[in-house]
Scaffold this active site. Sequence first.
Site, PDB file in Angstrom:
ATOM      1  N   CYS A  33       0.829  -1.212   0.000  1.00 32.36           N
ATOM      2  CA  CYS A  33       0.000   0.000   0.000  1.00 32.36           C
ATOM      3  C   CYS A  33       0.863   1.261   0.000  1.00 32.36           C
ATOM      4  CB  CYS A  33      -0.907  -0.046   1.232  1.00 32.36           C
ATOM      5  SG  CYS A  33      -1.749   1.492   1.598  1.00 32.36           S
ATOM      6  N   CYS A  36      -0.012   3.911   2.658  1.00 34.78           N
ATOM      7  CA  CYS A  36       0.395   3.427   3.989  1.00 34.78           C
ATOM      8  C   CYS A  36       1.852   3.808   4.257  1.00 34.78           C
ATOM      9  CB  CYS A  36       0.246   1.910   4.085  1.00 34.78           C
ATOM     10  SG  CYS A  36      -1.452   1.318   3.905  1.00 34.78           S
TER      11      CYS A  36
END
Length: 108
Positions: A33, A36
């Site tokens: 991600c 993230c």
Amino acid sequence: MSGKIVQLDDATFDEHVKASEVPVLVDFWAEWCGPCKVIAPILEEIAEEHAGKISVAKLNVDDSLDVTRRYDVMSIPTLLLFKDGEAKARLVGAKPKAQLLQEISAYL
């Protein structure tokens, strides 16, 4: 990663969140991600600067499907703020540090 951030999984999640005397900000994330990775250093700063007032933890959604499903985490990053063992706030998506702090300030 900072020593201030706790790694959680399905086995340790409930114990850590319920036993904490301070609010716990849990970052639901995954290795793949991009957003993230963007907020990871921000969370480390928050963990350092607010040590003793809040605990910051990370939970990998790929490795901890039970907790991820229990809290209906559908997109990442999702940050859940727990106080007294209960989810009190949900923040979805990468946000600047100032905005994150503003959204969780009521619980610090």
